[in-house]
Design a protein around this motif. Structure first.
Motif, PDB file in Angstrom:
ATOM      1  N   GLN A 193      64.534  32.611  58.609  1.00 32.80           N
ATOM      2  CA  GLN A 193      63.338  31.707  57.868  1.00 32.80           C
ATOM      3  C   GLN A 193      63.910  30.377  57.339  1.00 32.80           C
ATOM      4  O   GLN A 193      63.144  29.493  57.168  1.00 32.80           O
ATOM      5  N   THR A 226      60.258  39.369  69.428  1.00 32.10           N
ATOM      6  CA  THR A 226      59.995  38.697  67.982  1.00 32.10           C
ATOM      7  C   THR A 226      61.066  39.004  67.031  1.00 32.10           C
ATOM      8  O   THR A 226      62.089  40.072  67.283  1.00 32.10           O
ATOM      9  N   ILE A 227      61.115  38.242  65.999  1.00 26.48           N
ATOM     10  CA  ILE A 227      62.146  38.470  65.091  1.00 26.48           C
ATOM     11  C   ILE A 227      61.523  38.263  63.593  1.00 26.48           C
ATOM     12  O   ILE A 227      60.776  37.427  63.594  1.00 26.48           O
ATOM     13  N   HIS A 228      61.857  39.220  62.766  1.00 27.51           N
ATOM     14  CA  HIS A 228      61.429  39.019  61.433  1.00 27.51           C
ATOM     15  C   HIS A 228      61.792  37.972  60.620  1.00 27.51           C
ATOM     16  O   HIS A 228      63.279  37.580  60.748  1.00 27.51           O
ATOM     17  N   ALA A 229      61.292  37.049  59.959  1.00 24.65           N
ATOM     18  CA  ALA A 229      61.585  36.252  59.182  1.00 24.65           C
ATOM     19  C   ALA A 229      62.871  36.275  58.297  1.00 24.65           C
ATOM     20  O   ALA A 229      63.560  35.270  57.944  1.00 24.65           O
ATOM     21  N   LEU A 230      62.983  37.526  57.834  1.00 25.07           N
ATOM     22  CA  LEU A 230      64.121  37.836  56.612  1.00 25.07           C
ATOM     23  C   LEU A 230      65.481  38.574  57.554  1.00 25.07           C
ATOM     24  O   LEU A 230      66.358  39.139  56.989  1.00 25.07           O
ATOM     25  N   THR A 231      65.482  38.366  58.879  1.00 23.48           N
ATOM     26  CA  THR A 231      66.464  38.600  59.599  1.00 23.48           C
ATOM     27  C   THR A 231      67.830  37.673  59.665  1.00 23.48           C
ATOM     28  O   THR A 231      67.329  36.539  59.550  1.00 23.48           O
ATOM     29  N   VAL A 289      58.738  33.918  65.207  1.00 24.25           N
ATOM     30  CA  VAL A 289      59.115  34.679  64.031  1.00 24.25           C
ATOM     31  C   VAL A 289      57.999  35.077  63.387  1.00 24.25           C
ATOM     32  O   VAL A 289      56.903  34.601  63.204  1.00 24.25           O
ATOM     33  N   VAL A 290      58.014  36.548  62.725  1.00 24.41           N
ATOM     34  CA  VAL A 290      56.791  37.181  62.099  1.00 24.41           C
ATOM     35  C   VAL A 290      57.250  37.558  60.673  1.00 24.41           C
ATOM     36  O   VAL A 290      58.484  37.851  60.537  1.00 24.41           O
ATOM     37  N   LEU A 291      56.311  37.569  60.009  1.00 21.99           N
ATOM     38  CA  LEU A 291      56.304  37.851  58.546  1.00 21.99           C
ATOM     39  C   LEU A 291      55.180  38.409  58.201  1.00 21.99           C
ATOM     40  O   LEU A 291      53.839  37.819  58.569  1.00 21.99           O
ATOM     41  N   ASN A 292      54.878  39.722  57.736  1.00 17.81           N
ATOM     42  CA  ASN A 292      53.398  40.434  57.372  1.00 17.81           C
ATOM     43  C   ASN A 292      52.471  40.586  58.395  1.00 17.81           C
ATOM     44  O   ASN A 292      51.303  40.374  58.516  1.00 17.81           O
ATOM     45  N   ASN A 293      52.961  40.679  59.720  1.00 23.79           N
ATOM     46  CA  ASN A 293      52.393  40.830  61.024  1.00 23.79           C
ATOM     47  C   ASN A 293      51.721  39.840  61.525  1.00 23.79           C
ATOM     48  O   ASN A 293      50.799  39.500  62.137  1.00 23.79           O
TER      49      ASN A 293
END
Length: 198
Positions: free
Chosen positions: A25, A99-104, A123-127
């Motif tokens: 992020q 995809t990848i999570h923002a906090l990765t 980048v995804v966060l909270n779906n």
């Protein structure tokens, strides 16, 4: 990728007081342009020009189903002599997108790109899609990290000898104090013995 790993190792080994593990992020592009998979290639080209972007995240309502790039429109439409107004995005987009999570961590993002030979990760966060991180983002970050690493290595080399000298001097001081205490104790004991004899 190796530079990112090296900096994380340095941070753990020498405890510089900062968290070297940057997250996705922190470097991702936040303003992500999207397009519906039923739109045509001509619509995508207009967005490329108007928004000055090189790729679009393809959506089926709220679900990410692919990515389409400027290069896709050239290779899969223009060079194939297809009509961009009659060619759907779904026909040329890259599917099975990772995809990848923002906090990765960036280290993990780099590893995914390497393992799957891809250059872009939504980048995804909270779906929800909140950004996109690209190979260029990582490259620019690595360049900054590389300069930082060089500075840290230089600092370590220059100060290592000083730190060792300080620790040695501190040890000598402690040893001297210990010896001084023993000498004082001996003097006190001798004084007590003489006092008892007298």
């Amino acid at each position: 990728f190796k530079i990112l790993q090296k900096i994380y190792q340095w941070n753990k080994q020498f405890s510089f007081g900062v968290d070297a593990e940057m997250l996705v992020q922190e470097v991702m592009t936040r303003n992500v342009e999207k397009i519906d998979w039923n739109e045509n290639v001509y619509d995508a080209c207009k967005i490329f020009i108007e928004k000055k972007v090189g790729c679009l995240v393809v959506m089926d309502r709220d679900i990410i189903v692919g990515i389409v790039t400027e290069r896709d429109t050239i290779d899969r439409v223009l060079l194939q002599k297809l009509d961009p107004t009659n060619t759907k995005i779904v026909e040329i987009m890259s599917q099975n997108i990772k995809t990848i999570h923002a906090l990765t961590s960036l280290e993990k993002a780099a590893q995914i790109m390497k393992d799957y030979n891809i250059k872009k990760l939504p980048v995804v966060l909270n779906n929800e899609i909140v950004g996109i991180v690209t190979e260029t983002d990582l490259t620019q970050t690595i360049e900054v990290f590389s300069e930082t690493l060089e500075e840290l290595e230089k600092f370590y080399v220059e100060t290592r000898g000083n730190i060792e000298n300080i620790m040695e001097e501190w040890g000598n001081i402690l040893y001297s104090l210990k010896g001084s205490n023993k000498s004082n104790e001996k003097q006190q004991n001798d004084f007590l013995e003489n006092d008892i004899k007298n």
